[in-house]
Motif scaffolding. Structure first.
Motif, PDB file in Angstrom:
ATOM      1  N   LEU A 162       0.826  -1.218   0.000  1.00 54.65           N
ATOM      2  CA  LEU A 162       0.000   0.000   0.000  1.00 54.65           C
ATOM      3  C   LEU A 162       0.858   1.264   0.000  1.00 54.65           C
ATOM      4  CD1 LEU A 162      -2.942  -1.116   2.323  1.00 54.65           C
ATOM      5  CD2 LEU A 162      -3.043  -0.601  -0.134  1.00 54.65           C
ATOM      6  N   ALA A 163       2.028   1.213   0.642  1.00 56.29           N
ATOM      7  CA  ALA A 163       2.939   2.368   0.607  1.00 56.29           C
ATOM      8  C   ALA A 163       3.472   2.562  -0.816  1.00 56.29           C
ATOM      9  CB  ALA A 163       4.083   2.170   1.596  1.00 56.29           C
ATOM     10  N   GLY A 164       3.795   1.477  -1.480  1.00 55.01           N
ATOM     11  CA  GLY A 164       4.255   1.550  -2.877  1.00 55.01           C
ATOM     12  C   GLY A 164       3.188   2.157  -3.770  1.00 55.01           C
ATOM     13  N   ARG A 165       1.955   1.745  -3.549  1.00 58.72           N
ATOM     14  CA  ARG A 165       0.852   2.302  -4.345  1.00 58.72           C
ATOM     15  C   ARG A 165       0.725   3.807  -4.113  1.00 58.72           C
ATOM     16  NH1 ARG A 165      -5.394   1.859  -2.685  1.00 58.72           N
ATOM     17  NH2 ARG A 165      -6.366   1.934  -4.725  1.00 58.72           N
ATOM     18  N   ARG A 166       0.865   4.240  -2.849  1.00 56.85           N
ATOM     19  CA  ARG A 166       0.751   5.674  -2.551  1.00 56.85           C
ATOM     20  C   ARG A 166       1.779   6.466  -3.336  1.00 56.85           C
ATOM     21  NH1 ARG A 166       0.850   4.981   3.384  1.00 56.85           N
ATOM     22  NH2 ARG A 166       2.366   6.637   3.547  1.00 56.85           N
ATOM     23  N   LEU A 167       3.016   5.944  -3.378  1.00 60.59           N
ATOM     24  CA  LEU A 167       4.094   6.645  -4.103  1.00 60.59           C
ATOM     25  C   LEU A 167       3.767   6.778  -5.585  1.00 60.59           C
ATOM     26  CD1 LEU A 167       7.306   5.027  -2.585  1.00 60.59           C
ATOM     27  CD2 LEU A 167       6.343   7.290  -2.125  1.00 60.59           C
ATOM     28  N   LEU A 168       3.347   5.676  -6.181  1.00 61.04           N
ATOM     29  CA  LEU A 168       3.045   5.706  -7.622  1.00 61.04           C
ATOM     30  C   LEU A 168       1.885   6.655  -7.903  1.00 61.04           C
ATOM     31  CD1 LEU A 168       3.496   1.904  -8.181  1.00 61.04           C
ATOM     32  CD2 LEU A 168       4.774   3.661  -9.413  1.00 61.04           C
ATOM     33  N   GLU A 169       0.895   6.642  -7.030  1.00 64.12           N
ATOM     34  CA  GLU A 169      -0.260   7.519  -7.243  1.00 64.12           C
ATOM     35  C   GLU A 169       0.115   8.984  -7.032  1.00 64.12           C
ATOM     36  OE1 GLU A 169      -3.918   4.381  -6.622  1.00 64.12           O
ATOM     37  OE2 GLU A 169      -3.569   5.838  -5.031  1.00 64.12           O
ATOM     38  N   GLU A 170       1.068   9.223  -6.142  1.00 65.91           N
ATOM     39  CA  GLU A 170       1.525  10.603  -5.942  1.00 65.91           C
ATOM     40  C   GLU A 170       2.157  11.147  -7.227  1.00 65.91           C
ATOM     41  OE1 GLU A 170       3.217  10.871  -2.017  1.00 65.91           O
ATOM     42  OE2 GLU A 170       4.141  12.800  -2.551  1.00 65.91           O
ATOM     43  N   LEU A 171       2.762  10.255  -8.009  1.00 65.44           N
ATOM     44  CA  LEU A 171       3.345  10.678  -9.288  1.00 65.44           C
ATOM     45  C   LEU A 171       2.295  10.692 -10.405  1.00 65.44           C
ATOM     46  CD1 LEU A 171       6.775   8.787  -9.239  1.00 65.44           C
ATOM     47  CD2 LEU A 171       6.256  11.095  -8.444  1.00 65.44           C
ATOM     48  N   GLY A 172       1.070  10.331 -10.063  1.00 61.32           N
ATOM     49  CA  GLY A 172      -0.012  10.398 -11.047  1.00 61.32           C
ATOM     50  C   GLY A 172      -0.283   9.100 -11.782  1.00 61.32           C
ATOM     51  N   ALA A 173       0.451   8.047 -11.444  1.00 59.27           N
ATOM     52  CA  ALA A 173       0.256   6.772 -12.151  1.00 59.27           C
ATOM     53  C   ALA A 173      -1.063   6.123 -11.737  1.00 59.27           C
ATOM     54  CB  ALA A 173       1.406   5.820 -11.841  1.00 59.27           C
ATOM     55  N   THR A 174      -1.534   5.219 -12.587  1.00 53.68           N
ATOM     56  CA  THR A 174      -2.699   4.399 -12.261  1.00 53.68           C
ATOM     57  C   THR A 174      -2.197   3.023 -11.876  1.00 53.68           C
ATOM     58  OG1 THR A 174      -4.037   5.596 -13.857  1.00 53.68           O
ATOM     59  CG2 THR A 174      -4.836   3.418 -13.193  1.00 53.68           C
ATOM     60  N   VAL A 175      -2.386   2.651 -10.619  1.00 51.48           N
ATOM     61  CA  VAL A 175      -1.928   1.324 -10.189  1.00 51.48           C
ATOM     62  C   VAL A 175      -3.060   0.338 -10.450  1.00 51.48           C
ATOM     63  CG1 VAL A 175      -0.977  -0.047  -8.321  1.00 51.48           C
ATOM     64  CG2 VAL A 175      -0.430   2.388  -8.475  1.00 51.48           C
ATOM     65  N   VAL A 176      -2.796  -0.554 -11.396  1.00 53.57           N
ATOM     66  CA  VAL A 176      -3.829  -1.435 -11.909  1.00 53.57           C
ATOM     67  C   VAL A 176      -4.072  -2.608 -10.959  1.00 53.57           C
ATOM     68  CG1 VAL A 176      -4.332  -3.010 -13.828  1.00 53.57           C
ATOM     69  CG2 VAL A 176      -3.282  -0.790 -14.282  1.00 53.57           C
ATOM     70  N   GLU A 177      -2.974  -3.138 -10.395  1.00 48.91           N
ATOM     71  CA  GLU A 177      -3.095  -4.318  -9.534  1.00 48.91           C
ATOM     72  C   GLU A 177      -1.805  -4.477  -8.737  1.00 48.91           C
ATOM     73  OE1 GLU A 177      -5.621  -7.919 -10.481  1.00 48.91           O
ATOM     74  OE2 GLU A 177      -3.685  -8.649 -11.190  1.00 48.91           O
ATOM     75  N   GLY A 178      -1.917  -5.153  -7.589  1.00 53.00           N
ATOM     76  CA  GLY A 178      -0.748  -5.618  -6.852  1.00 53.00           C
ATOM     77  C   GLY A 178      -0.596  -7.109  -7.121  1.00 53.00           C
ATOM     78  N   ALA A 179       0.640  -7.605  -7.116  1.00 58.04           N
ATOM     79  CA  ALA A 179       0.864  -9.028  -7.378  1.00 58.04           C
ATOM     80  C   ALA A 179       1.960  -9.548  -6.466  1.00 58.04           C
ATOM     81  CB  ALA A 179       1.253  -9.234  -8.846  1.00 58.04           C
ATOM     82  N   ALA A 180       1.803 -10.792  -6.014  1.00 64.32           N
ATOM     83  CA  ALA A 180       2.825 -11.410  -5.176  1.00 64.32           C
ATOM     84  C   ALA A 180       2.743 -12.923  -5.341  1.00 64.32           C
ATOM     85  CB  ALA A 180       2.606 -11.034  -3.710  1.00 64.32           C
ATOM     86  N   ILE A 181       3.814 -13.596  -4.962  1.00 65.87           N
ATOM     87  CA  ILE A 181       3.784 -15.064  -5.013  1.00 65.87           C
ATOM     88  C   ILE A 181       2.929 -15.598  -3.860  1.00 65.87           C
ATOM     89  CG2 ILE A 181       5.175 -17.170  -4.947  1.00 65.87           C
ATOM     90  CD1 ILE A 181       7.598 -15.432  -5.802  1.00 65.87           C
ATOM     91  N   VAL A 182       3.227 -15.099  -2.648  1.00 62.72           N
ATOM     92  CA  VAL A 182       2.630 -15.681  -1.438  1.00 62.72           C
ATOM     93  C   VAL A 182       1.712 -14.679  -0.746  1.00 62.72           C
ATOM     94  CG1 VAL A 182       3.137 -16.661   0.850  1.00 62.72           C
ATOM     95  CG2 VAL A 182       4.734 -17.054  -1.058  1.00 62.72           C
TER      96      VAL A 182
END
Ligand code: AMP
Length: 187
Positions: free
Chosen positions: A140-160
Motif C-alpha cells: 500500500l505504501a508503494g501504491r501511494r508513491l506511484l499515485e503521488e506521481l499520477g500513475a494508475t496502479v492497476v493491480e498488486g501481485a505477489a507469489i505468497v
C-alpha cells in the motif's frame, strides 16, 4: 474454467512445494517463507514468471514496479518479458536522485519507501510486484508513491499471501485488486 484459473490452480501446489519455511527467522515466532528454491530451480522459475506474464500480457501496462528487494528480482524479469520498463521502489536512503517518500507502520516499528520523482508520469498504468503479502503495508505504501506521481496502479501481485495477517484483505478493501499465486496459513 477460464484458462487463467486453470493454469493458476494447477501451478499452485507445484510452486508451493518449492517454497521453504524457515522457522524463527529473522526472529522468534516468524515463519520465514523463503522463495530462493523457487528462483533457483529453472522449471519453477519459468512457471512462476509465466503466470505473471500471462496475467498482464493484455493489460496495456507501461511499467512493472518492484518492491525492495525480492520484488526487484521478480519484477524485472516480468517487465522484460512484457517489453515494459521496471521501476524500483526502494527502502529509504538508497535512491540517488530526487525522491518522494511514504512512511508506514510495521507490526513492530515503522519503515519508509521511496521512488524517484521521474520514475513515471500521470496516467501511466503500473502493476506492483513483491514476493509476499503479510500486513500489506509495503504494497500500500508503494501504491501511494506511484499515485503521488499520477500513475494508475492497476493491480498488486505477489507469489505468497499470508491471509491470517489480514494484508490481502486490507489491500483489496483499499480498492487495489491483488493477484497472488499461493497462500500459507499462520504467520
Ligand atoms: P508487509 O508489508 O507486512 O505485507 O510485509 C511484506 C514484506 O515483508 C515483503 O517484502 C516480504 O518480503 C517481507 N515479509 C514479511 N513477512 C514475511 C515472511 N513471513 N516470510 C518472508 N518474507 C516476509
Amino acid at each position: 474454467m477460464p484458462i487463467a484459473d486453470l493454469l493458476h490452480s494447477s501451478a499452485e501446489e507445484y510452486l508451493k512445494s518449492h517454497i521453504r519455511t524457515v522457522p524463527d527467522w529473522p526472529k522468534p515466532g516468524i515463519q520465514f517463507r523463503d522463495i530462493t528454491p523457487l528462483l533457483g530451480t529453472p522449471k519453477t522459475l519459468r512457471v512462476l514468471i509465466d503466470l505473471f506474464v500471462h496475467r498482464y500480457m493484455d493489460a496495456d501496462l507501461k511499467y512493472v514496479a518492484g518492491l525492495d528487494a525480492r520484488g526487484f528480482i521478480l519484477g524485472s524479469i516480468v517487465a522484460y518479458e512484457l517489453n515494459l520498463g521496471f521501476i524500483p521502489i526502494r527502502k529509504k536512503g538508497k535512491l540517488p536522485f530526487s525522491t518522494v517518500q511514504a512512511h508506514y507502520e510495521l507490526e513492530y516499528g515503522s519503515a519508509t519507501v521511496e521512488i524517484h520523482t521521474d520514475a513515471c508520469r500521470r496516467g501511466d498504468r503500473v502493476v506492483i510486484i513483491d514476493d509476499l503479502i503479510a500486513t500489506g503495508g509495503t504494497m500500500l505504501a508503494g501504491r501511494r508513491l506511484l499515485e503521488e506521481l499520477g500513475a494508475t496502479v492497476v493491480e498488486g501481485a505477489a507469489i505468497v499471501d499470508l491471509p491470517d495477517l489480514g494484508g490481502s484483505r486490507r489491500i483489496r478493501e483499499a480498492g487495489l485488486p491483488l493477484y497472488t499465486l499461493c497462500d500459507f496459513s499462520g504467520h
